[in-house]
Design an enzyme around this catalytic site. Structure first.
Site, short mmCIF file in Angstrom:
data_model
loop_
_atom_site.label_atom_id
_atom_site.label_comp_id
_atom_site.label_asym_id
_atom_site.label_seq_id
_atom_site.Cartn_x
_atom_site.Cartn_y
_atom_site.Cartn_z
N HIS A 44 27.76 38.53 35.37
CA HIS A 44 27.43 38.73 33.95
C HIS A 44 25.99 39.22 33.80
O HIS A 44 25.69 40.09 32.98
CB HIS A 44 27.55 37.41 33.18
CG HIS A 44 28.92 36.80 33.15
ND1 HIS A 44 29.23 35.64 33.82
CD2 HIS A 44 30.07 37.20 32.54
CE1 HIS A 44 30.50 35.33 33.60
NE2 HIS A 44 31.04 36.26 32.84
N SER A 72 33.84 33.01 36.88
CA SER A 72 33.63 31.67 36.32
C SER A 72 34.68 30.71 36.86
O SER A 72 34.45 29.50 36.97
CB SER A 72 33.72 31.72 34.79
OG SER A 72 32.83 32.70 34.30
N ARG A 73 35.85 31.23 37.23
CA ARG A 73 36.94 30.36 37.71
C ARG A 73 36.72 29.91 39.17
O ARG A 73 37.43 29.02 39.63
CB ARG A 73 38.29 31.07 37.57
CG ARG A 73 38.70 31.24 36.11
CD ARG A 73 40.15 31.67 35.96
NE ARG A 73 40.61 31.56 34.59
CZ ARG A 73 40.66 32.58 33.71
NH1 ARG A 73 40.30 33.78 34.07
NH2 ARG A 73 41.09 32.39 32.47
N GLN A 132 43.53 35.07 24.08
CA GLN A 132 43.83 35.77 25.33
C GLN A 132 44.32 34.83 26.43
O GLN A 132 44.55 35.26 27.55
CB GLN A 132 42.64 36.60 25.80
CG GLN A 132 41.45 35.80 26.31
CD GLN A 132 40.25 36.70 26.56
OE1 GLN A 132 39.66 37.23 25.62
NE2 GLN A 132 39.90 36.88 27.82
N GLN A 191 33.80 46.12 36.37
CA GLN A 191 34.94 46.69 37.09
C GLN A 191 35.78 45.59 37.75
O GLN A 191 36.91 45.83 38.14
CB GLN A 191 34.46 47.68 38.16
CG GLN A 191 33.97 48.97 37.55
CD GLN A 191 33.28 49.88 38.54
OE1 GLN A 191 32.93 49.45 39.65
NE2 GLN A 191 33.04 51.10 38.15
N LYS A 192 35.20 44.41 37.87
CA LYS A 192 35.95 43.25 38.38
C LYS A 192 37.28 43.10 37.64
O LYS A 192 38.30 42.77 38.24
CB LYS A 192 35.07 42.01 38.21
CG LYS A 192 35.77 40.68 38.13
CD LYS A 192 36.11 40.17 39.49
CE LYS A 192 36.58 38.74 39.51
NZ LYS A 192 37.39 38.31 38.42
N LEU A 231 28.08 31.73 32.65
CA LEU A 231 27.53 32.98 33.18
C LEU A 231 27.11 32.85 34.64
O LEU A 231 26.63 31.81 35.08
CB LEU A 231 26.33 33.42 32.34
CG LEU A 231 26.63 33.66 30.86
CD1 LEU A 231 25.39 34.19 30.14
CD2 LEU A 231 27.80 34.62 30.66
N HIS A 232 27.30 33.93 35.38
CA HIS A 232 26.89 34.01 36.78
C HIS A 232 26.22 35.37 37.00
O HIS A 232 26.07 36.16 36.04
CB HIS A 232 28.09 33.80 37.71
CG HIS A 232 29.28 34.67 37.38
ND1 HIS A 232 29.25 36.05 37.44
CD2 HIS A 232 30.53 34.35 36.96
CE1 HIS A 232 30.42 36.54 37.10
NE2 HIS A 232 31.21 35.54 36.79
N GLN A 251 41.30 45.54 32.42
CA GLN A 251 40.63 45.30 31.13
C GLN A 251 39.71 46.45 30.77
O GLN A 251 39.68 46.93 29.63
CB GLN A 251 39.84 43.98 31.21
CG GLN A 251 38.93 43.74 30.02
CD GLN A 251 38.30 42.37 30.08
OE1 GLN A 251 38.94 41.38 29.76
NE2 GLN A 251 37.04 42.29 30.49
P1 AMP Z 1 34.26 37.02 31.29
O1 AMP Z 1 33.18 36.06 30.91
O2 AMP Z 1 35.06 36.58 32.48
O3 AMP Z 1 35.11 37.44 30.12
O4 AMP Z 1 33.53 38.34 31.78
C1 AMP Z 1 32.63 39.01 30.95
C2 AMP Z 1 32.30 40.34 31.57
O5 AMP Z 1 31.70 40.14 32.85
C3 AMP Z 1 33.54 41.22 31.80
O6 AMP Z 1 33.23 42.56 31.47
C4 AMP Z 1 33.78 41.05 33.28
O7 AMP Z 1 34.45 42.15 33.87
C5 AMP Z 1 32.36 40.94 33.81
N1 AMP Z 1 32.34 40.30 35.12
C6 AMP Z 1 32.96 39.15 35.49
N2 AMP Z 1 32.77 38.89 36.80
C7 AMP Z 1 32.01 39.90 37.28
C8 AMP Z 1 31.47 40.22 38.57
N3 AMP Z 1 31.68 39.46 39.64
N4 AMP Z 1 30.73 41.35 38.70
C9 AMP Z 1 30.52 42.17 37.63
N5 AMP Z 1 31.00 41.92 36.38
C10 AMP Z 1 31.73 40.81 36.21
#
Ligand code: AMP
Length: 284
Positions: A37, A186-187, A61, A148-149, A33-34, A153
């Site tokens: 999230h 996260s990447r 996925q 929206q990133k 998480l960052h 999706q």
């Molecule tokens: P993930 O853990 O990558 O599957 O992301 C989980 C959720 O966090 C998804 O709805 C992403 O679109 C959202 N998310 C990821 N990065 C960001 C970001 N920089 N800003 C806002 N939401 C994010």
């Protein structure tokens, strides 16, 4: 904050919350998480009374050559961050809890899932839609937050709720960025210091697209070309696509319209990054 790995644990906790007339919010994540999230969790806490964060690195996925095994897993830190951000329950199941040995059903998303990310990552959105539908069935939230990133999706999750009648409000949340514009991901942890500097080129290309659209001198085709030129100006960046699309069906646009979205995917070294920017035509 409570935590659990089994479906009965999370259902029991949610059952209690629901019987106290609480509105249930859900934030699906893959962990590591960052602040992006956390912005979703904080928003869920404002929009609901009981926030369930799910942390699950969903194998279905990821493509065979993708980073499932090396994807960052930082559960202890994630739990602390969730608590501070206002989560009430963190559901972090094992694979065996989510997928039976021989699953017979999965979702298959239509053409919205075949372009852009879907073209580069075959089967990716079928895996996303299937896991999100399963999590929605487990949590049965009133509202769920998505960034929206991951623009495509978010569009697919809205279609999932509409087409399969999930009575869930989907809230899209703005992209959180580093000071230099790089979208948090996260990447990003995979990037070397030099790649990290070059990675800002995605944001620079999106800002250029916005400026060029608003200047109203070039066609969208010429603007797409300019985005690619900026991306390849960095030695370790290889663009996959740089395009301008309709926000609803994500079809590539040839003519300007009032609301557009610029989408980019590029490899920075070995790391694949995506970003996007909504653009509004301000001139006539
Ligand atoms: P993930 O853990 O990558 O599957 O992301 C989980 C959720 O966090 C998804 O709805 C992403 O679109 C959202 N998310 C990821 N990065 C960001 C970001 N920089 N800003 C806002 N939401 C994010």
């Amino acid at each position: 904050m409570q935590t659990g790995t089994t479906i009965s644990e999370v259902r029991n906790a949610i059952g209690l919350a629901r019987s106290a007339a609480k509105k249930i919010g859900c934030v699906p994540t893959m962990g590591a998480l960052h602040a992006g999230h956390l912005s979703l969790i904080e928003k869920a806490a404002r929009h609901s009374d009981f926030v369930v964060v799910t942390i699950f690195v969903n194998p279905t996925q990821f493509g065979p050559d993708e980073d499932y095994d090396s994807y960052p897993r930082t559960l202890e830190n994630d739990l602390q961050l969730c608590e501070r951000a206002g989560a009430n329950f963190v559901f972090h199941p094992q694979n065996e809890t989510i997928y039976s040995d021989n699953p017979q059903l999965k979702l298959c998303v239509g053409e919205l899932a075949r372009r852009w990310e879907g073209d580069s990552r075959p089967g990716h959105f079928d895996g996303v839609a299937t896991i999100v539908a399963k999590l929605f069935n487990i949590v049965q939230p009133n509202v769920a937050m998505f960034g929206q990133k991951d623009y495509q999706q978010l569009a697919i999750i809205k279609a999932l709720c509409r087409d399969l009648n999930f009575p869930i409000e989907i809230v899209g949340c703005p992209t959180i960025r580093e000071e230099d514009g790089l979208a948090l991901s996260s990447r990003n942890a995979y990037l070397s210091p030099s790649e990290r500097k070059q990675a800002t080129v995605l944001y620079r290309a999106l800002c250029l697209a916005e400026k060029l659209i608003q200047d109203d001198q070039l066609s969208l085709k010429q603007i797409r070309q300019k985005m690619l030129e900026v991306l390849v100006s960095e030695p370790d960046v290889v663009p996959e696509y740089a395009t301008i699309v309709d926000p609803d069906d994500l079809q590539m646009l040839e003519q300007r319209q009032q609301k557009m979205v610029a989408l980019i995917a590029a490899k920075v070294g070995e790391t694949r990054l995506i970003d996007n920017r909504e653009i509004f035509q301000t001139t006539s």
